[in-house]
Scaffold this motif. Structure first.
Motif, PDB file in Angstrom:
ATOM      1  N   PRO A   1      45.991  18.497  30.426  1.00 55.18           N
ATOM      2  CA  PRO A   1      47.063  17.697  31.016  1.00 55.18           C
ATOM      3  C   PRO A   1      47.257  17.945  32.509  1.00 55.18           C
ATOM      4  N   VAL A   2      46.884  19.147  32.967  1.00 57.47           N
ATOM      5  CA  VAL A   2      46.993  19.441  34.399  1.00 57.47           C
ATOM      6  C   VAL A   2      46.218  18.404  35.209  1.00 57.47           C
ATOM      7  N   PHE A   3      45.156  17.892  34.604  1.00 52.71           N
ATOM      8  CA  PHE A   3      44.294  16.980  35.346  1.00 52.71           C
ATOM      9  C   PHE A   3      44.637  15.514  35.134  1.00 52.71           C
ATOM     10  N   SER A   4      45.669  15.246  34.300  1.00 55.68           N
ATOM     11  CA  SER A   4      46.058  13.852  34.109  1.00 55.68           C
ATOM     12  C   SER A   4      46.477  13.173  35.408  1.00 55.68           C
ATOM     13  N   PRO A   5      47.295  13.843  36.235  1.00 58.74           N
ATOM     14  CA  PRO A   5      47.709  13.176  37.477  1.00 58.74           C
ATOM     15  C   PRO A   5      46.543  12.877  38.418  1.00 58.74           C
ATOM     16  N   VAL A   6      45.423  13.578  38.262  1.00 62.31           N
ATOM     17  CA  VAL A   6      44.304  13.298  39.144  1.00 62.31           C
ATOM     18  C   VAL A   6      43.241  12.460  38.441  1.00 62.31           C
ATOM     19  N   GLY A   7      43.546  11.989  37.229  1.00 60.06           N
ATOM     20  CA  GLY A   7      42.701  10.967  36.648  1.00 60.06           C
ATOM     21  C   GLY A   7      41.650  11.421  35.658  1.00 60.06           C
ATOM     22  N   PHE A   8      41.580  12.732  35.304  1.00 59.63           N
ATOM     23  CA  PHE A   8      40.564  13.092  34.315  1.00 59.63           C
ATOM     24  C   PHE A   8      41.086  14.137  33.332  1.00 59.63           C
ATOM     25  N   GLY A   9      42.161  13.789  32.646  1.00 61.00           N
ATOM     26  CA  GLY A   9      42.789  14.740  31.729  1.00 61.00           C
ATOM     27  C   GLY A   9      42.158  14.789  30.360  1.00 61.00           C
TER      28      GLY A   9
ATOM     29  N   SER B   1      37.722  11.414  42.247  1.00 62.09           N
ATOM     30  CA  SER B   1      38.651  12.529  42.173  1.00 62.09           C
ATOM     31  C   SER B   1      37.984  13.736  41.521  1.00 62.09           C
ATOM     32  N   LEU B   2      37.246  13.479  40.439  1.00 62.64           N
ATOM     33  CA  LEU B   2      36.543  14.576  39.755  1.00 62.64           C
ATOM     34  C   LEU B   2      35.507  15.221  40.679  1.00 62.64           C
ATOM     35  N   LEU B   3      34.786  14.380  41.416  1.00 55.32           N
ATOM     36  CA  LEU B   3      33.795  14.905  42.357  1.00 55.32           C
ATOM     37  C   LEU B   3      34.468  15.792  43.399  1.00 55.32           C
ATOM     38  N   THR B   4      35.584  15.292  43.929  1.00 55.20           N
ATOM     39  CA  THR B   4      36.295  16.069  44.942  1.00 55.20           C
ATOM     40  C   THR B   4      36.721  17.417  44.375  1.00 55.20           C
ATOM     41  N   PHE B   5      37.297  17.342  43.162  1.00 53.61           N
ATOM     42  CA  PHE B   5      37.759  18.581  42.560  1.00 53.61           C
ATOM     43  C   PHE B   5      36.601  19.558  42.362  1.00 53.61           C
ATOM     44  N   SER B   6      35.501  19.055  41.806  1.00 48.76           N
ATOM     45  CA  SER B   6      34.417  19.985  41.498  1.00 48.76           C
ATOM     46  C   SER B   6      33.740  20.503  42.762  1.00 48.76           C
ATOM     47  N   SER B   7      33.865  19.782  43.869  1.00 49.04           N
ATOM     48  CA  SER B   7      33.237  20.309  45.086  1.00 49.04           C
ATOM     49  C   SER B   7      34.071  21.429  45.692  1.00 49.04           C
ATOM     50  N   LEU B   8      35.363  21.486  45.340  1.00 51.81           N
ATOM     51  CA  LEU B   8      36.228  22.460  46.008  1.00 51.81           C
ATOM     52  C   LEU B   8      36.764  23.562  45.114  1.00 51.81           C
ATOM     53  N   TYR B   9      36.763  23.353  43.786  1.00 52.09           N
ATOM     54  CA  TYR B   9      37.466  24.348  42.967  1.00 52.09           C
ATOM     55  C   TYR B   9      36.722  25.683  42.929  1.00 52.09           C
ATOM     56  N   THR B  10      37.293  26.607  42.201  1.00 47.21           N
ATOM     57  CA  THR B  10      36.840  28.008  42.277  1.00 47.21           C
ATOM     58  C   THR B  10      35.326  28.192  42.315  1.00 47.21           C
ATOM     59  N   PRO B  11      34.846  29.074  43.155  1.00 48.79           N
ATOM     60  CA  PRO B  11      33.424  29.393  43.142  1.00 48.79           C
ATOM     61  C   PRO B  11      33.059  30.010  41.785  1.00 48.79           C
ATOM     62  N   CYS B  12      31.772  30.065  41.493  1.00 45.01           N
ATOM     63  CA  CYS B  12      31.355  30.565  40.182  1.00 45.01           C
ATOM     64  C   CYS B  12      31.580  32.075  40.058  1.00 45.01           C
ATOM     65  N   VAL B  13      31.465  32.619  38.861  1.00 43.75           N
ATOM     66  CA  VAL B  13      31.718  34.063  38.664  1.00 43.75           C
ATOM     67  C   VAL B  13      30.887  34.922  39.584  1.00 43.75           C
TER      68      VAL B  13
ATOM     69  N   LEU C   1      42.501  31.133  42.801  1.00 46.14           N
ATOM     70  CA  LEU C   1      43.744  30.368  42.792  1.00 46.14           C
ATOM     71  C   LEU C   1      43.794  29.371  43.950  1.00 46.14           C
ATOM     72  N   ILE C   2      43.531  29.875  45.138  1.00 44.30           N
ATOM     73  CA  ILE C   2      43.631  29.024  46.332  1.00 44.30           C
ATOM     74  C   ILE C   2      42.670  27.849  46.225  1.00 44.30           C
ATOM     75  N   GLN C   3      41.425  28.159  45.830  1.00 38.87           N
ATOM     76  CA  GLN C   3      40.427  27.085  45.761  1.00 38.87           C
ATOM     77  C   GLN C   3      40.851  26.025  44.740  1.00 38.87           C
ATOM     78  N   CYS C   4      41.388  26.462  43.603  1.00 37.63           N
ATOM     79  CA  CYS C   4      41.783  25.498  42.577  1.00 37.63           C
ATOM     80  C   CYS C   4      42.946  24.635  43.068  1.00 37.63           C
TER      81      CYS C   4
ATOM     82  N   ALA D   1      41.710  22.307  45.701  1.00 42.75           N
ATOM     83  CA  ALA D   1      40.867  21.277  45.093  1.00 42.75           C
ATOM     84  C   ALA D   1      41.731  20.235  44.391  1.00 42.75           C
ATOM     85  N   TRP D   2      42.739  20.719  43.666  1.00 36.74           N
ATOM     86  CA  TRP D   2      43.604  19.795  42.943  1.00 36.74           C
ATOM     87  C   TRP D   2      44.325  18.869  43.924  1.00 36.74           C
ATOM     88  N   ALA D   3      44.867  19.467  44.992  1.00 29.72           N
ATOM     89  CA  ALA D   3      45.595  18.668  45.987  1.00 29.72           C
ATOM     90  C   ALA D   3      44.677  17.634  46.622  1.00 29.72           C
ATOM     91  N   ALA D   4      43.465  18.050  46.973  1.00 31.04           N
ATOM     92  CA  ALA D   4      42.536  17.117  47.611  1.00 31.04           C
ATOM     93  C   ALA D   4      42.161  16.006  46.634  1.00 31.04           C
TER      94      ALA D   4
END
Ligand code: GDP
Ligand code: MG
Length: 784
Positions: A680-688, A731-743, A763-766, A769-772
């Protein structure tokens, strides 16, 4: 006139050095002292920083910093390149024999350290003096890499070949013993606290005056020491020579000419080092001030202070001459360690003021000047300098293009383009396919074998899907990482990276960083992990932290499959445009975040850009091989620890439900349920949708698995189009380009900056990414 007003080719003599604190100390330590001659070689393509020639080497200064230095223009031609130096036949003087040993002390009555005592050595020298090369020659493969306690600066220890009772520690490359940079403090702390039995000081003989500035400060530490004059092949190759015997007499320590890269003189160096350490021969000379020089004010000052603080220095276990120099220079750490009372402090202040008045220079400049005066005398008596060296001529020619006004940026783009192209497409790709094929074959074989002997289904799945799938995928990145490092270390060791920093400094300053941060960031486009590791070369802690935090914004190559997959599916005609847009967007967001970091956590300016531009040199094969091996080992270790565990955990969550039943409906797996909570966190950005959320979660393990998870859970055709609109795909592309780096990236950040920052990065990256994604989604919806 100020240095900043000079024109290319102009020469001047420094009159007054302004600035304060670390910046000013940097100036002085690099030899910018009143009376010294400087020539402006060129400006960087963007007009800042400036490149000067001083004491026979190339130094960079920012225009703003150069504006703090007053100078007078000089007209007459210099007599020879490099100024001072003995003229003469240049006949090689023979090297003093070893074994008569004890040249600088009388052996009788002295008791050497027992045979079985471990002789510890500190290897100290300027950057680019050949320290790494010498260390590798000394130790061969007996090395141990770690960190200095409390700081994440590389520490390498090794046992000298064929001398099992020795250990040599490679210390960070430094120019001086002032307390302003972390490296200088580490070196100082190492020698004062860990008390090595000897110091091996490596000096670039082609740049001897500047290198010796560190040498004579080391000698004040009263630790047995040998001087390794490196790069002698270049000195003699250009018709120069150094009168070794005379230099030994003037310095009072053994001087051994070597060529680290050609493995010449190394065994002699080892013999001398072991000798001085075994007999604990202090440097025969620690007094560099001349009582007649410039009225003798500095000499009187130092000796008066030495008298005054002797008992305090003894008590604190500090070498007396070193302590006196530092107290006069106002070093807060040493002053504190000495526990002087107010009376004594006042007297010292008085003595120093008196000296400043008589000498006409402030204390820091007067001390630097005294050291350089001594060095000039030594070099005048011992160094036969040829004209301009072949290496310098060659460097100048190369620099005409690589730092030339109009060619520097295009050359940079071409070189980096070539590196990435070769790494990712030509060499890396070939090896990667090979490893992938190998892993697939192996996993297939294991699969078959398991089936043949009827191993439990869950175990087969764990090994084949979890371990081979997870670790195998990551393992296939080994060649890319190693090859990328190969190129980058070639660029680094050859001297090109220093030029890149020089060329790019002005741009990076705009976001509060210095030119040197460009290197880790560039690497970040390949992979964040080596990018973060490369940040170790940065000279200031502040820059290093900020660079590490910004590196994840350089879109790593593992995200390319995500970009390709979704833009092909939703914007087949504009795929390339979308991909380029994502790269640019990431960089822009990174710049924005940098501005925030700078306000919130990293106020202050980037470090002064007072840097040496070394001659271009061919990197040594051994050095490079060694480095690649280290990187590969490091990577493999990680692959089989963290990534191994993470793969198992994800596999477990993916295949078990909350009743811990294996192999049920994927929608009931723990992962799916957990993802359903987050979706549901991702519903507002279109891919929940839980499947998309799951894909993103597996992307934390390795970015490549986003696509593979989408494929498994959704497929790529109609099902996907029914889940996403073009707007939500963007939106999904934007999110995945910016969200947390891998482990892997997060764990390397944790290693460099600690757990708190690693969590903060996630946290910051997520959030960013969500805001962008939200912004992009809303804008895309507006435009339909
Ligand atoms: P560090 O920065 O002090 O660790 O220096 P490196 O060991 O990385 O060496 C810097 C560069 O100088 C490399 O390109 C080496 O190959 C080169 N180099 C090191 N020793 C010698 C030498 O004795 N002669 C010559 N000509 N080049 C050398
Ligand atoms: Mg090195």
């Amino acid at each position: 006139m100020f240095l900043s007003e000079m024109k290319a080719g102009m020469r001047c003599r420094v009159a007054r050095v302004g600035g304060e604190g670390a910046l000013r100390q940097h100036f002085l330590d690099m030899g910018v002292i009143p009376g010294v001659e400087m020539e402006l070689v060129k400006l960087a393509p963007m007009g800042d920083p400036m490149e000067f020639r001083i004491h026979g080497y190339e130094l960079t200064l920012r225009v703003a910093d150069a504006a703090r230095i007053e100078a007078e223009a000089i007209e007459e031609k210099p007599d020879t390149e490099g100024g001072s130096g003995a003229r003469g036949s240049g006949a090689e003087s023979s090297h003093p024999g070893l074994g008569e040993g004890g040249k600088y002390h009388v052996k009788e009555g002295e008791d050497p350290l027992p045979e079985d005592a471990v002789l510890s050595f500190a290897l100290v020298g300027n950057q680019n003096s050949g320290k790494t090369t010498l260390f590798n020659q000394l130790t061969g493969s007996n090395q141990h890499v770690g960190n200095f306690p409390g700081v994440t600066v590389d520490r390498k220890d090794g046992v000298i070949r064929r001398h099992p009772n020795t250990v040599v520690t490679d210390l960070p490359g430094i120019y001086s013993m002032s307390p302003y940079s972390a490296e200088e403090l580490i070196t100082r702390g190492f020698v004062l606290d860990e008390k090595p039995k000897g110091i091996i000081n490596i000096v670039d003989a082609t740049n001897i005056e500047r290198n010796m500035y560190l040498t004579i400060q080391l000698m004040e530490l009263d630790v047995p020491m040998v001087l390794a004059l490196n790069m002698m092949d270049e000195v003699t190759g250009n018709g120069g020579s150094i009168r070794i015997n005379e230099m030994e007499n003037l310095l009072g320590i053994p001087v051994v000419p070597i060529s680290a890269s050609r493995n010449e003189g190394i065994s002699e160096l080892i013999d001398h080092a072991i000798h001085v350490a075994r007999y604990q021969e202090s440097p025969g000379r620690q007094d560099f001030c001349d009582k007649d020089e410039d009225g003798g004010a500095v000499h009187r000052c130092i000796h008066a202070v030495m008298h005054l603080i002797r008992d305090h220095a003894d008590e604190a276990g500090l070498p007396i001459r070193f302590a006196a120099s530092k107290v006069i220079e106002g070093d807060p750490l040493i002053t504190e360690a000495l526990k002087l009372d107010d009376n004594e402090k006042e007297m010292i202040e008085h003595i120093a003021l008196q000296m400043e008045e008589e000498r006409g220079l402030d204390r820091a400049a007067a001390m630097a000047d005294m050291r350089y005066d001594f060095i000039t005398r030594v070099c005048a008596a011992t160094v036969v300098r040829p004209g301009e060296s072949k290496e310098h001529q060659r460097s100048r020619k190369i620099d005409r293009i690589l730092t030339g006004r109009f060619t520097a940026l295009p050359a940079f783009i071409v070189i980096m383009g070539l590196v990435f192209f070769l790494t990712f497409h030509v060499i890396g790709r070939a090896f990667q396919d090979l490893i992938e094929a190998g892993v697939t074959a192996l996993s297939g074989t294991v699969d078959q074998a398991f089936r043949a002997v009827n191993v439990a289904e869950w175990l087969r799945s764990l090994v084949v899907n979890g371990i081979f799938g997870g670790v195998g995928t990551v393992l296939s990145f080994l060649p890319i990482i190693v090859i990328l490092f190969l190129f980058l270390s070639l660029l680094e060791d050859s001297g090109y990276m220093a030029r890149v920093a020089f060329v790019m400094d002005k741009i990076l300053r705009k976001i509060g960083l210095s030119g040197r941060s460009i290197v880790p960031m560039l690497i970040g486009f390949g992979c964040t992990v080596p990018g973060v590791m490369a940040s170790r070369t940065l000279p200031s802690e502040r820059d290093r932290r900020m660079t590490i935090l910004l590196t994840p914004f350089m879109s790593c190559s593992a995200k390319l499959p995500i970009y390709a997959f979704f833009s092909q599916a939703f914007f087949p005609r504009y795929a390339a445009l979308v991909m380029i847009g994502l790269y640019v967007l990431d960089i822009l967001v990174g710049i924005g975040v940098a501005a925030v970091y700078r306000k919130a956590a990293f106020s202050g300016e980037a470090v002064p850009f007072v840097m040496e531009l070394p001659n271009y040199r061919m990197p040594g094969v051994k050095n490079v091989a060694r480095l690649l091996w280290d990187k590969a080992k490091d990577f493999l270790q990680r692959a089989f620890t963290i990534i191994f565990l993470a793969s198992i955990v994800i596999w477990f969550l993916q295949n078990f439900d909350f009743m811990l039943r294996f192999g049920g409906d994927p929608e009931n797996s723990i992962l799916a349920r957990a993802a359903g909570l987050i979706a549901p966190v991702f519903s507002p950005v279109g891919f929940g949708d839980w499947r998309l959320t799951t894909s993103l979660i597996t992307g934390f393990l390795a970015k490549e698995s986003v696509v593979s998870t989408v494929r498994v859970l959704i497929g790529s055709g109609a099902a996907l189009s029914s889940l996403l609109t073009p707007a939500s795909a963007l939106s999904l592309l934007t999110f995945s380009s910016l969200y947390t780096p891998c482990v892997a990236a997060v764990s390397s950040i944790r290693r460099e900056l600690g757990r708190k920052w690693a969590l903060a990065v996630i946290l910051i990256q997520c959030v960013v990414a969500w805001a962008a994604a939200f912004l992009i989604y809303r804008i895309a919806l507006l435009f339909g």
